[in-house]
Enzyme design. Structure first.
Site, PDB file in Angstrom:
ATOM      1  N   VAL A  29      -2.865   0.740   1.395  1.00 36.63           N
ATOM      2  CA  VAL A  29      -1.437   0.434   1.210  1.00 36.63           C
ATOM      3  C   VAL A  29      -0.548   1.681   1.238  1.00 36.63           C
ATOM      4  O   VAL A  29       0.671   1.555   1.200  1.00 36.63           O
ATOM      5  CB  VAL A  29      -1.146  -0.387  -0.074  1.00 36.63           C
ATOM      6  CG1 VAL A  29      -1.693  -1.789   0.028  1.00 36.63           C
ATOM      7  CG2 VAL A  29      -1.643   0.326  -1.318  1.00 36.63           C
ATOM      8  N   TYR A  87     -11.518   4.339 -10.386  1.00 36.91           N
ATOM      9  CA  TYR A  87     -10.965   3.599  -9.244  1.00 36.91           C
ATOM     10  C   TYR A  87      -9.538   4.068  -8.899  1.00 36.91           C
ATOM     11  O   TYR A  87      -9.211   4.276  -7.732  1.00 36.91           O
ATOM     12  CB  TYR A  87     -10.984   2.095  -9.552  1.00 36.91           C
ATOM     13  CG  TYR A  87     -10.283   1.259  -8.507  1.00 36.91           C
ATOM     14  CD1 TYR A  87     -10.896   0.981  -7.284  1.00 36.91           C
ATOM     15  CD2 TYR A  87      -8.992   0.773  -8.715  1.00 36.91           C
ATOM     16  CE1 TYR A  87     -10.252   0.235  -6.313  1.00 36.91           C
ATOM     17  CE2 TYR A  87      -8.342   0.032  -7.743  1.00 36.91           C
ATOM     18  CZ  TYR A  87      -8.966  -0.234  -6.547  1.00 36.91           C
ATOM     19  OH  TYR A  87      -8.311  -0.959  -5.574  1.00 36.91           O
ATOM     20  N   LYS A 110     -12.303   3.130  -0.281  1.00 37.31           N
ATOM     21  CA  LYS A 110     -13.380   2.181  -0.618  1.00 37.31           C
ATOM     22  C   LYS A 110     -14.597   2.359   0.290  1.00 37.31           C
ATOM     23  O   LYS A 110     -15.725   2.093  -0.113  1.00 37.31           O
ATOM     24  CB  LYS A 110     -12.852   0.742  -0.534  1.00 37.31           C
ATOM     25  CG  LYS A 110     -11.852   0.427  -1.645  1.00 37.31           C
ATOM     26  CD  LYS A 110     -11.142  -0.903  -1.430  1.00 37.31           C
ATOM     27  CE  LYS A 110     -10.163  -1.174  -2.577  1.00 37.31           C
ATOM     28  NZ  LYS A 110      -9.191  -2.222  -2.274  1.00 37.31           N
ATOM     29  N   SER A 164      -6.875   2.225  -0.273  1.00 37.17           N
ATOM     30  CA  SER A 164      -8.124   1.475  -0.060  1.00 37.17           C
ATOM     31  C   SER A 164      -9.037   2.064   1.006  1.00 37.17           C
ATOM     32  O   SER A 164     -10.185   1.625   1.130  1.00 37.17           O
ATOM     33  CB  SER A 164      -7.805   0.030   0.301  1.00 37.17           C
ATOM     34  OG  SER A 164      -7.399  -0.647  -0.851  1.00 37.17           O
ATOM     35  N   TYR A 172      -8.857  -7.062   5.090  1.00 36.38           N
ATOM     36  CA  TYR A 172      -8.639  -8.226   4.215  1.00 36.38           C
ATOM     37  C   TYR A 172      -8.495  -9.505   5.046  1.00 36.38           C
ATOM     38  O   TYR A 172      -9.325  -9.765   5.905  1.00 36.38           O
ATOM     39  CB  TYR A 172      -7.411  -8.004   3.318  1.00 36.38           C
ATOM     40  CG  TYR A 172      -7.306  -6.591   2.817  1.00 36.38           C
ATOM     41  CD1 TYR A 172      -8.261  -6.083   1.945  1.00 36.38           C
ATOM     42  CD2 TYR A 172      -6.300  -5.744   3.250  1.00 36.38           C
ATOM     43  CE1 TYR A 172      -8.193  -4.779   1.487  1.00 36.38           C
ATOM     44  CE2 TYR A 172      -6.226  -4.436   2.798  1.00 36.38           C
ATOM     45  CZ  TYR A 172      -7.177  -3.967   1.926  1.00 36.38           C
ATOM     46  OH  TYR A 172      -7.114  -2.686   1.489  1.00 36.38           O
TER      47      TYR A 172
HETATM   48  N1  GLN Z   1      -4.967   1.049  -5.260  1.00 37.90           N
HETATM   49  C1  GLN Z   1      -4.563  -0.127  -4.575  1.00 37.90           C
HETATM   50  C2  GLN Z   1      -4.817  -1.354  -5.429  1.00 37.90           C
HETATM   51  O1  GLN Z   1      -5.810  -1.392  -6.096  1.00 37.90           O
HETATM   52  C3  GLN Z   1      -5.303  -0.204  -3.273  1.00 37.90           C
HETATM   53  C4  GLN Z   1      -4.916  -1.396  -2.457  1.00 37.90           C
HETATM   54  C5  GLN Z   1      -4.971  -1.170  -0.978  1.00 37.90           C
HETATM   55  O2  GLN Z   1      -4.842  -0.063  -0.466  1.00 37.90           O
HETATM   56  N2  GLN Z   1      -5.068  -2.262  -0.271  1.00 37.90           N
HETATM   57  O3  GLN Z   1      -4.043  -2.275  -5.484  1.00 37.90           O
END
Ligand code: GLN
Length: 303
Positions: free
Chosen positions: A257, A188, A66, A63, A239
């Site tokens: 993650v 994505y 993003k 993430s 988050y």
């Molecule tokens: N690729 C992961 C997902 O879409 C990214 C989530 C993350 O890093 N929080 O679930």
């Protein structure tokens, strides 16, 4: 500022920590990572680099990507972006769907999965070769052509990313996705599967600490754009733990993650940590602890 000494002390303390959190396993390919890894790297306002631990080893940035897709979409379509995605913290885990239905397919912010899918849709609409052009954008900012996608991780997530499929179809049902769900998700899953080291991450994120300019001082974003993206990182980058991160660390930042975290202090430094074990909110446990120590030991934060 004695950054090297401070980073060494932080890495040493991390090496002694027994409770290292839990490595993400819902993307099967991520579960193979050694949870003993730890790295912390920092670039200061003079472009001087400091590092301790496993800072040259690549990992899945997940993430963290993003923020980078957001920056490219913001460059491409400007403020029109905010008609399709909001800028409020969600207070929910990264992959929650419920708010999406209450708010008619307009995701709360670009740093939760739903928001990142809308941003991915914008890039798929505006770029001729989205995956290749996004990769080139990152390589150019970092001045490093070795950065690449980990295709195994992208493939692994494609097979198991049911919640992302659900989010994409829900957004599509509200008319907030222009392209085919498959095309948006393919992009994505690749952006999340970008493989980078802490060293490469600080080189790319340096522009958010340096008024939109990369290490070579080439401009990528305007100051107004950087201020907005940093504000979103502060309020939404972790988050439902964004408040805790601001409370404990006091820097805008973003986690993934894969166990990475990037954070920055405008006009002072950009820092990246990697420790694959996560806490219950899906943020790197040791990474958060390390950054709390960094801002405490240096006495520096946005506050
Ligand atoms: N690729 C992961 C997902 O879409 C990214 C989530 C993350 O890093 N929080 O679930």
């Amino acid at each position: 500022m004695q950054y090297q000494k401070i980073l060494n002390a932080i890495a040493f303390e991390a090496s002694k920590t027994e409770n290292r959190g839990v490595v993400a396993s819902y993307i099967p390919e991520l579960s193979n990572i050694d949870d003993g890894k730890f790295g912390i790297a920092l670039l200061d306002e003079h472009g001087d680099f400091f590092a301790s631990g496993d800072t040259e080893e690549s990992f899945s940035i997940q993430s963290i990507s993003k923020v980078l897709t957001l920056s490219l979409a913001f460059k491409l379509i400007g403020d029109d972006l905010w008609e399709r995605v909001d800028v409020e913290p969600s207070g929910d885990p990264f992959n929650h769907l419920s708010l999406l239905e209450h708010e008619n397919g307009i995701p709360r912010n670009p740093l939760i999965n739903a928001g990142a899918l809308v941003v991915a849709d914008i890039l798929v609409s505006h770029l001729r070769h989205p995956k290749q052009e996004f990769l080139e954008y990152i390589r150019k900012i970092a001045g490093d052509t070795s950065i690449d996608y980990d295709l195994k991780v992208a493939g692994s997530e494609k097979k198991t990313g049911f919640k992302n499929y659900a989010a994409a179809y829900l957004i599509k049902s509200y008319g907030n996705l222009e392209n085919d769900v498959e095309d948006v998700l393919d992009f994505y899953f690749h952006q999340c599967a970008l493989s980078m080291s802490c060293h490469q991450l600080v080189k790319v994120f340096y522009m958010f600490a340096n008024r939109g300019k990369c290490l070579e001082h080439n401009p990528y974003l305007t100051l107004a754009q950087v201020k907005r993206i940093n504000a979103i990182m502060l309020t939404c980058g972790f988050y439902d733990e964004a408040g805790e991160f601001a409370f404990e660390v006091g820097l805008p930042g973003k986690s993934g993650v894969g166990g990475g975290i990037v954070a920055l202090l405008p006009e002072k430094f950009c820092v990246a940590t990697w420790s694959p074990g996560l806490n219950l909110k899906g943020n790197s446990k040791l990474g958060m602890e390390a950054l709390e120590k960094l801002t405490t030991k240096t006495g520096l934060s946005i506050f």
